[in-house]
Write an enzyme that holds these catalytic residues in place. Structure first.
Site, mmCIF file in Angstrom:
data_model
loop_
_atom_site.group_PDB
_atom_site.id
_atom_site.type_symbol
_atom_site.label_atom_id
_atom_site.label_comp_id
_atom_site.label_asym_id
_atom_site.label_seq_id
_atom_site.Cartn_x
_atom_site.Cartn_y
_atom_site.Cartn_z
ATOM 1 N N GLY A 8 0.825 -1.204 0.000
ATOM 2 C CA GLY A 8 0.000 0.000 0.000
ATOM 3 C C GLY A 8 0.855 1.248 0.000
ATOM 4 N N ASP A 109 -5.621 -3.802 -4.872
ATOM 5 C CA ASP A 109 -6.063 -4.047 -3.497
ATOM 6 C C ASP A 109 -7.576 -4.129 -3.397
ATOM 7 O OD1 ASP A 109 -6.167 -1.332 -4.201
ATOM 8 O OD2 ASP A 109 -5.892 -0.641 -2.136
#
Length: 262
Positions: A8, A109
Site C-alpha cells: 500500500g 487491493d
C-alpha cells in the site's frame, strides 16, 4: 508455504500461509527508496525472528498500488527465494467479473478485498477499506465487482488540517468520548473521528440503496477499521486479514498454472 505481499501507499503487509492457515504476518513502512538488498534482509529477519524456515516458501504473490517500489521488491524476492512472484493484475485469474468502465483502472487491493469478502461472506456486500485512501467497493449477489467510491483517508485528512492550520496541533487519532469538546485537541479528534463516521455512514447508506437495500453485508478492513466501526451502525464485520486472505484465495485460483512455470 506461500508468501503474500500487500503493498500500500503507507505500509506493506506481509503474510506467510501454510495451506489456508496464516502462520504469521508483519507490517513495514512503504519506502520507494529501499534497495532490493534491504528488502531481502528485512524478509530474512522476519522469518528468523518468527522461527520460520524460509526454505519452505514455495511461491509468492504480490498486490501493489505503488509501481515505484516493485522493481526492488521483485528483485529481492528473486534473489532471496529464486522465485518469480505472481503479480495481481491483468491476466491473473480472480474468479470475479469486473463491471468497471475500464477494469484496468481498478486498484489491485480493491479487487483482492472484493474476492476475499465474497468468498468469506457472500453477496451482495460492501467493503470499506481504511487505508491511505478510504475505498468503498460494491459486490453483487452473484459476485460481480460493481465499482465504488474513493475518499481521502483519515490520516490524510488529519495531516492536511495540521499542515494548513498554523495554530492547530497534530493529535492522536482516538475517540474523545464527546462531540462537544472543551479543548482544542479533543475538538480536532471529535471532528476527524465522528466526521469520518458520518462520511462512512452516508456513503454506505447510499450504496445499500443502490444495491437494492436488502441483506447487504458491510465489511470493514484496514488499520483504523475498528476505530470507525465501533461508532458506525452500518458496518457489520471487521476483518483485518481480508487483503491477505484475498491474496491466498487468488493464488489458489492460479496455482495450477503456476505449477507449470515455477
Amino acid at each position: 508455504m506461500i508468501l503474500v505481499f500487500d503493498v500500500g501507499n503507507t505500509n506493506i503487509v506481509i503474510g506467510v500461509y501454510k495451506s489456508d492457515e496464516l502462520i504469521d504476518s508483519w507490517r513495514i513502512a512503504t519506502d520507494k527508496d529501499k534497495t532490493s538488498d534491504e528488502y531481502s534482509m528485512m524478509i530474512h529477519y522476519f522469518f528468523q525472528y518468527s522461527n520460520i524456515d524460509l526454505k519452505l516458501v514455495k511461491d509468492v504473490i504480490i498486490s501493489s498500488v505503488v509501481p515505484n517500489i516493485m522493481y526492488s521488491l521483485e528483485h529481492a524476492i528473486r534473489k532471496l527465494l529464486n522465485i518469480e512472484p505472481l503479480i495481481v493484475g491483468p491476466g491473473v485469474k480472480t474468479g470475479m467479473n469486473i463491471r468497471y468502465d475500464n477494469p484496468k483502472q481498478v486498484g489491485a487491493d480493491r479487487i483482492v478485498n472484493a474476492v476475499a469478502a465474497f468468498e468469506k461472506y457472500g453477496g451482495p456486500l460492501i467493503i470499506v477499506d481504511f487505508g491511505t485512501a478510504t475505498t468503498f467497493c460494491a459486490v453483487s449477489q452473484n459476485g460481480d465487482y460493481l465499482g465504488g467510491t474513493i475518499s481521502p483517508g483519515i490520516k490524510i485528512s488529519s495531516d492536511a488540517l495540521f499542515q494548513r492550520a498554523a495554530k492547530l496541533p497534530r493529535v492522536e487519532l482516538i475517540k474523545p468520548g464527546k462531540v462537544i469538546c472543551k479543548n482544542t485537541n479533543n475538538s480536532i479528534q471529535s471532528g476527524i473521528i465522528y466526521g469520518y463516521v458520518g462520511l462512512v455512514e452516508y456513503i454506505v447508506k447510499k450504496m445499500i440503496q443502490e444495491l437494492g437495500g436488502k441483506n447487504v453485508k458491510v465489511v470493514a478492513t484496514g488499520g483504523l477499521s475498528s476505530l470507525i466501526a465501533s461508532e458506525a451502525n452500518y458496518i457489520h464485520i471487521v476483518d483485518k486479514l481480508l487483503t491477505l486472505d484475498g491474496l491466498r484465495i487468488i493464488y489458489n485460483r492460479n496455482k495450477e498454472e503456476r505449477s507449470k512455470t515455477v
